[in-house]
Write a protein that holds these residues in place. Structure first.
Motif, mmCIF file in Angstrom:
data_model
loop_
_atom_site.group_PDB
_atom_site.id
_atom_site.type_symbol
_atom_site.label_atom_id
_atom_site.label_comp_id
_atom_site.label_asym_id
_atom_site.label_seq_id
_atom_site.Cartn_x
_atom_site.Cartn_y
_atom_site.Cartn_z
ATOM 1 N N GLY A 89 -34.560 -37.471 6.350
ATOM 2 C CA GLY A 89 -35.827 -38.148 6.085
ATOM 3 C C GLY A 89 -36.940 -37.534 6.903
ATOM 4 N N PRO A 90 -38.193 -37.765 6.502
ATOM 5 C CA PRO A 90 -39.321 -37.142 7.192
ATOM 6 C C PRO A 90 -39.522 -37.627 8.620
ATOM 7 C CG PRO A 90 -40.088 -38.747 5.590
ATOM 8 C CD PRO A 90 -38.627 -38.585 5.363
ATOM 9 N N TRP A 91 -38.961 -38.780 8.970
ATOM 10 C CA TRP A 91 -39.182 -39.330 10.310
ATOM 11 C C TRP A 91 -37.938 -39.215 11.181
ATOM 12 C CZ3 TRP A 91 -43.821 -39.012 9.192
ATOM 13 C CH2 TRP A 91 -44.374 -39.560 8.027
ATOM 14 N N ILE A 92 -36.984 -38.427 10.734
ATOM 15 C CA ILE A 92 -35.752 -38.189 11.476
ATOM 16 C C ILE A 92 -35.725 -36.729 11.912
ATOM 17 C CG2 ILE A 92 -33.241 -38.227 11.397
ATOM 18 C CD1 ILE A 92 -34.446 -40.992 11.135
ATOM 19 N N ALA A 93 -35.421 -36.463 13.176
ATOM 20 C CA ALA A 93 -35.240 -35.085 13.631
ATOM 21 C C ALA A 93 -33.878 -34.607 13.117
ATOM 22 C CB ALA A 93 -35.298 -35.011 15.153
ATOM 23 N N PRO A 94 -33.836 -33.672 12.162
ATOM 24 C CA PRO A 94 -32.564 -33.316 11.527
ATOM 25 C C PRO A 94 -31.676 -32.474 12.435
ATOM 26 C CG PRO A 94 -34.303 -31.882 10.717
ATOM 27 C CD PRO A 94 -34.973 -32.898 11.612
ATOM 28 N N VAL A 95 -30.401 -32.794 12.456
ATOM 29 C CA VAL A 95 -29.429 -31.994 13.198
ATOM 30 C C VAL A 95 -29.036 -30.812 12.321
ATOM 31 C CG1 VAL A 95 -27.111 -31.951 14.206
ATOM 32 C CG2 VAL A 95 -28.590 -33.937 14.531
ATOM 33 N N THR A 96 -29.343 -29.611 12.772
ATOM 34 C CA THR A 96 -29.105 -28.409 11.966
ATOM 35 C C THR A 96 -28.046 -27.493 12.552
ATOM 36 O OG1 THR A 96 -30.960 -27.348 13.110
ATOM 37 C CG2 THR A 96 -31.436 -28.409 10.996
ATOM 38 N N ASP A 97 -27.622 -27.729 13.777
ATOM 39 C CA ASP A 97 -26.639 -26.859 14.402
ATOM 40 C C ASP A 97 -25.889 -27.673 15.447
ATOM 41 O OD1 ASP A 97 -25.225 -24.587 14.957
ATOM 42 O OD2 ASP A 97 -26.845 -23.547 16.020
ATOM 43 N N ILE A 98 -24.575 -27.502 15.502
ATOM 44 C CA ILE A 98 -23.765 -28.233 16.471
ATOM 45 C C ILE A 98 -22.721 -27.294 17.068
ATOM 46 C CG2 ILE A 98 -24.058 -30.470 15.336
ATOM 47 C CD1 ILE A 98 -21.272 -30.171 14.162
ATOM 48 N N ALA A 99 -22.125 -27.722 18.174
ATOM 49 C CA ALA A 99 -21.042 -26.949 18.776
ATOM 50 C C ALA A 99 -19.879 -26.847 17.804
ATOM 51 C CB ALA A 99 -20.595 -27.616 20.075
ATOM 52 N N ASP A 100 -19.122 -25.805 17.928
ATOM 53 C CA ASP A 100 -18.003 -25.557 17.029
ATOM 54 C C ASP A 100 -16.968 -26.670 17.161
ATOM 55 O OD1 ASP A 100 -15.975 -24.623 15.457
ATOM 56 O OD2 ASP A 100 -15.630 -22.775 16.597
ATOM 57 N N TRP A 109 -22.842 -30.029 22.158
ATOM 58 C CA TRP A 109 -24.297 -29.930 22.056
ATOM 59 C C TRP A 109 -24.662 -30.012 20.590
ATOM 60 C CZ3 TRP A 109 -25.881 -26.000 18.892
ATOM 61 C CH2 TRP A 109 -24.986 -24.934 18.703
ATOM 62 N N TYR A 110 -25.920 -30.288 20.317
ATOM 63 C CA TYR A 110 -26.448 -30.137 18.960
ATOM 64 C C TYR A 110 -27.909 -29.741 19.050
ATOM 65 C CZ TYR A 110 -28.520 -34.866 19.275
ATOM 66 O OH TYR A 110 -29.241 -35.969 19.647
ATOM 67 N N ALA A 111 -28.420 -29.171 17.979
ATOM 68 C CA ALA A 111 -29.788 -28.658 17.974
ATOM 69 C C ALA A 111 -30.542 -29.162 16.753
ATOM 70 C CB ALA A 111 -29.782 -27.123 17.981
ATOM 71 N N THR A 112 -31.824 -29.391 16.944
ATOM 72 C CA THR A 112 -32.744 -29.717 15.861
ATOM 73 C C THR A 112 -33.893 -28.715 15.914
ATOM 74 O OG1 THR A 112 -34.087 -31.231 17.185
ATOM 75 C CG2 THR A 112 -32.179 -32.171 16.077
ATOM 76 N N PRO A 113 -34.569 -28.462 14.796
ATOM 77 C CA PRO A 113 -35.682 -27.505 14.816
ATOM 78 C C PRO A 113 -36.761 -27.950 15.791
ATOM 79 C CG PRO A 113 -35.015 -27.984 12.565
ATOM 80 C CD PRO A 113 -34.304 -28.963 13.441
ATOM 81 N N TYR A 114 -37.305 -27.010 16.536
ATOM 82 C CA TYR A 114 -38.355 -27.343 17.490
ATOM 83 C C TYR A 114 -39.711 -27.424 16.816
ATOM 84 C CZ TYR A 114 -41.972 -26.840 20.989
ATOM 85 O OH TYR A 114 -43.111 -27.031 21.724
ATOM 86 N N VAL A 115 -40.416 -28.485 17.095
ATOM 87 C CA VAL A 115 -41.849 -28.599 16.832
ATOM 88 C C VAL A 115 -42.453 -29.184 18.107
ATOM 89 C CG1 VAL A 115 -41.661 -28.895 14.322
ATOM 90 C CG2 VAL A 115 -41.590 -30.898 15.817
ATOM 91 N N PRO A 116 -43.709 -28.882 18.420
ATOM 92 C CA PRO A 116 -44.310 -29.488 19.616
ATOM 93 C C PRO A 116 -44.182 -31.003 19.561
ATOM 94 C CG PRO A 116 -45.707 -27.737 18.770
ATOM 95 C CD PRO A 116 -44.624 -27.949 17.743
ATOM 96 N N ALA A 117 -43.636 -31.592 20.609
ATOM 97 C CA ALA A 117 -43.331 -33.023 20.597
ATOM 98 C C ALA A 117 -43.366 -33.580 22.008
ATOM 99 C CB ALA A 117 -41.956 -33.263 19.971
ATOM 100 N N LEU A 118 -43.799 -34.831 22.114
ATOM 101 C CA LEU A 118 -43.778 -35.556 23.382
ATOM 102 C C LEU A 118 -42.916 -36.801 23.222
ATOM 103 C CD1 LEU A 118 -47.532 -35.589 24.521
ATOM 104 C CD2 LEU A 118 -45.763 -33.925 25.113
ATOM 105 N N PRO A 119 -41.945 -37.026 24.116
ATOM 106 C CA PRO A 119 -41.259 -38.318 24.116
ATOM 107 C C PRO A 119 -42.286 -39.434 24.306
ATOM 108 C CG PRO A 119 -40.131 -36.740 25.524
ATOM 109 C CD PRO A 119 -41.439 -36.118 25.157
ATOM 110 N N LEU A 120 -42.035 -40.568 23.706
ATOM 111 C CA LEU A 120 -43.007 -41.664 23.751
ATOM 112 C C LEU A 120 -43.431 -42.024 25.183
ATOM 113 C CD1 LEU A 120 -44.652 -43.770 22.189
ATOM 114 C CD2 LEU A 120 -42.651 -45.266 22.250
ATOM 115 N N VAL A 165 -37.895 -41.603 20.696
ATOM 116 C CA VAL A 165 -39.008 -41.386 19.778
ATOM 117 C C VAL A 165 -39.851 -40.220 20.274
ATOM 118 C CG1 VAL A 165 -41.084 -42.396 18.751
ATOM 119 C CG2 VAL A 165 -39.044 -43.820 19.127
ATOM 120 N N LEU A 166 -39.990 -39.201 19.435
ATOM 121 C CA LEU A 166 -40.830 -38.048 19.747
ATOM 122 C C LEU A 166 -42.082 -38.108 18.889
ATOM 123 C CD1 LEU A 166 -38.178 -35.162 19.849
ATOM 124 C CD2 LEU A 166 -38.905 -36.695 21.692
#
Length: 328
Positions: A89-100, A109-120, A165-166
């Motif tokens: 969804g548009p308001w969810i940071a998608p998980v695109t990569d995880i540890a094997d 670990w897991y990774a989501t695409p980086y966009v400039p973001a500030l924790p609330l 929340v970012l």
């Protein structure tokens, strides 16, 4: 009423978060295939996991990388990371990569695409206090929309908190899927566990109950309360009058008394003549929805990350529990 505070409560009023250049990572620090550039959260923050901005060695891809806190169960963290790939969804940071998952000895670990973001909490520190009501409504409506979509698929987020929340220029992003489940198995008390914000933890989850959608709504109410007052358990009179009824209903102790995520979205983003079911939250993300200081901080973060360079060093993988950037 005792207040539950997050990292934003102790930050100096108007203080900007430390930047990538202020908090450099040692160039040989790595988790999985990624080299760490900087922490996302200020040192000492109460977060459900460790979060870093990281980059592939060739510099081609930058991600937000999450790893379990020291002392927590990496297997539960990995299981939630795998499940999070189904949350879209548009308001969810998608998980695109995880540890094997085939390698049980590999650090989680897991990774989501980086966009400039500030924790609330950082956004409140940058802004110098509680956010404007228009911003709170936009954040709340978007996150409620994301949770409603998840609940319709039979999924419970079980990780909503201010730190999860970012804020980005394009809207809020929800992270930390499954943090409550990762902290302790169902049936085990969760009060006081590392990484869990007590003010965002629904009473039934704190006592060990299975996370269900009403718990997500309670946590989102705590997020809205935090955005409006600076803490997750405010006195009712501290809340802005226009938000008081809806936030109070989310924080009801009895799950049956809380609204659904869909009803909460409708309450925060009332229908307009040009609104459809597909853009109810997006209509609130008009120019100016974010305060100017937050926008400036996002721009500064983007510029610093673009300028960050990682020296070429010999290949080295650091176990997750030791993969920590150099001290600020």
């Amino acid at each position: 009423m005792e207040r539950s505070r997050t990292q934003g409560d102790s930050a100096p009023s108007g203080a900007a978060p430390r930047t990538a250049q202020d908090r450099p990572a040692a160039p040989d620090r790595r988790i999985g295939p990624y080299r760490l550039i900087t922490r996302l959260d200020p040192p000492g923050s109460a977060v459900p996991c460790r979060r870093f901005v990281a980059r592939t060695p060739d510099g081609g891809r930058t991600v937000l990388l999450s790893a379990p806190l020291p002392g927590t169960d990496p297997a539960r963290f990995a299981a939630e990371a795998t499940a999070a790939r189904h949350l879209l969804g548009p308001w969810i940071a998608p998980v695109t990569d995880i540890a094997d998952p085939a390698d049980p000895t590999a650090p989680a670990w897991y990774a989501t695409p980086y966009v400039p973001a500030l924790p609330l909490p950082v956004a409140l520190a940058v802004h110098g206090g509680p956010l404007p009501e228009a911003t709170i409504r936009a954040v709340g409506a978007a996150l409620a929309e994301g949770l409603a979509a998840a609940h319709s698929q039979g999924l419970t987020h079980a990780g909503v908190s201010p730190a999860a929340v970012l804020l980005t220029a394009d809207g809020p992003k929800l992270t930390c899927f499954g943090a409550v489940r990762a902290a302790a198995a169902d049936g085990e008390p969760r009060t006081g566990l590392p990484g869990l914000d007590p003010g965002s933890l629904a009473p039934e989850q704190a006592s060990g109950g299975r996370p269900r959608p009403p718990g997500d709504v309670f946590a989102l109410g705590a997020v809205l309360a935090y955005a409006a007052t600076g803490h997750t358990v405010p006195e009712r009179e501290e809340l802005p009058p226009a938000l008081r009824p809806v936030v109070s209903s989310c924080l009801a102790r009895d799950p049956a008394d809380r609204p659904t995520a869909a009803a909460l979205m409708a309450a925060l983003a009332p229908p307009t003549p040009h609104q459809t079911a597909l853009n109810s939250a997006g209509t609130l993300l008009t120019p100016g929805w974010l305060p100017g200081r937050v926008v400036a901080a996002l721009a500064r973060q983007s510029a610093e990350l673009l300028a960050a360079e990682l020296p070429v060093v010999p290949e080295q993988t650091v176990p997750t529990e030791h993969a920590t950037p150099a001290r600020a």
